[in-house]
Design a protein around this motif. Structure first.
Motif, PDB file in Angstrom:
ATOM      1  N   ALA A   1      13.834  13.795 -34.797  1.00  0.00           N
ATOM      2  CA  ALA A   1      14.235  14.376 -33.514  1.00  0.00           C
ATOM      3  C   ALA A   1      13.085  15.180 -32.907  1.00  0.00           C
ATOM      4  O   ALA A   1      12.829  15.098 -31.695  1.00  0.00           O
ATOM      5  N   LYS A   2      12.376  15.936 -33.738  1.00  0.00           N
ATOM      6  CA  LYS A   2      11.236  16.711 -33.237  1.00  0.00           C
ATOM      7  C   LYS A   2      10.137  15.776 -32.719  1.00  0.00           C
ATOM      8  O   LYS A   2       9.560  16.016 -31.662  1.00  0.00           O
ATOM      9  N   SER A   3       9.851  14.719 -33.467  1.00  0.00           N
ATOM     10  CA  SER A   3       8.815  13.769 -33.057  1.00  0.00           C
ATOM     11  C   SER A   3       9.209  13.071 -31.760  1.00  0.00           C
ATOM     12  O   SER A   3       8.386  12.920 -30.851  1.00  0.00           O
ATOM     13  N   ALA A   4      10.457  12.635 -31.681  1.00  0.00           N
ATOM     14  CA  ALA A   4      10.928  11.950 -30.471  1.00  0.00           C
ATOM     15  C   ALA A   4      10.840  12.889 -29.271  1.00  0.00           C
ATOM     16  O   ALA A   4      10.445  12.485 -28.178  1.00  0.00           O
ATOM     17  N   SER A   5      11.186  14.138 -29.476  1.00  0.00           N
ATOM     18  CA  SER A   5      11.111  15.124 -28.399  1.00  0.00           C
ATOM     19  C   SER A   5       9.670  15.316 -27.946  1.00  0.00           C
ATOM     20  O   SER A   5       9.387  15.379 -26.745  1.00  0.00           O
ATOM     21  N   ALA A   6       8.750  15.395 -28.898  1.00  0.00           N
ATOM     22  CA  ALA A   6       7.340  15.577 -28.558  1.00  0.00           C
ATOM     23  C   ALA A   6       6.810  14.370 -27.786  1.00  0.00           C
ATOM     24  O   ALA A   6       6.094  14.523 -26.791  1.00  0.00           O
ATOM     25  N   VAL A   7       7.166  13.164 -28.239  1.00  0.00           N
ATOM     26  CA  VAL A   7       6.717  11.950 -27.549  1.00  0.00           C
ATOM     27  C   VAL A   7       7.305  11.893 -26.136  1.00  0.00           C
ATOM     28  O   VAL A   7       6.602  11.576 -25.173  1.00  0.00           O
ATOM     29  N   ALA A   8       8.578  12.202 -26.004  1.00  0.00           N
ATOM     30  CA  ALA A   8       9.216  12.165 -24.692  1.00  0.00           C
ATOM     31  C   ALA A   8       8.599  13.206 -23.759  1.00  0.00           C
ATOM     32  O   ALA A   8       8.377  12.939 -22.571  1.00  0.00           O
ATOM     33  N   THR A   9       8.312  14.383 -24.284  1.00  0.00           N
ATOM     34  CA  THR A   9       7.690  15.432 -23.479  1.00  0.00           C
ATOM     35  C   THR A   9       6.312  14.991 -23.006  1.00  0.00           C
ATOM     36  O   THR A   9       5.959  15.164 -21.837  1.00  0.00           O
TER      37      THR A   9
END
Length: 153
Positions: free
Chosen positions: A108-116
């Motif tokens: 979830a943290k990685s996906a959030s960083a990529v999306a950001t």
């Protein structure tokens, strides 16, 4: 084109990470269920031994008072053991839930960083395109004004 390739690479990395985390989660769940099975088997064995000992004591009881005392003691200790076991099982289930979810926190943290980052890149490209459009519009207006000025003279 670069952003598109990066997006696909990031999506591929996230997919691989999600799959790895799913496997870790499944392993944690399997381990937890094995622990539940072992605890249940152990509790069942202890309960059976306690019941057997109680039946032996009942056969040895010579008076009604002693029989009632043995049964009362059995009921009390059986209930206390059951409550303790259910508390232990609740802790195990909570631990399973926590351990099963833990691998997905990083995803979830990685996906959030990529999306950001993708949002920042898109915003930057949109700002750049808007700036270019404004510049082109200014040039078009300037050219139209110059042409109108030349036509008027």
């Amino acid at each position: 084109m670069t952003m598109t390739m990066t997006t696909y690479e990031d999506a591929g990395k996230l997919t691989k990470e999600a799959m790895d985390n799913m496997l870790r989660s499944f392993a944690a769940m399997t381990k937890g269920f094995q622990q539940i099975s072992a605890e249940t088997a152990d509790f069942t064995k202890r309960a059976y031994e306690h019941q057997t000992a109680t039946v032996e004591r009942l056969f040895q009881a010579k008076t009604l008072d002693k029989t009632i005392e043995v049964q009362t003691e059995f009921a009390k200790t059986a209930y206390e053991a059951w409550v303790a076991q259910m508390t232990k099982m609740s802790d195990i289930y909570a631990g399973i839930a926590k351990e099963t979810y833990k691998p997905f926190e990083q995803t979830a943290k990685s996906a959030s960083a990529v999306a950001t980052q993708a949002a920042r890149d898109t915003t930057s490209q949109a700002d750049q395109a808007a700036g270019e459009t404004v510049d082109a519009a200014k040039h078009a207006v300037d050219a139209a004004e110059q042409q109108a000025h030349e036509t008027a003279h």
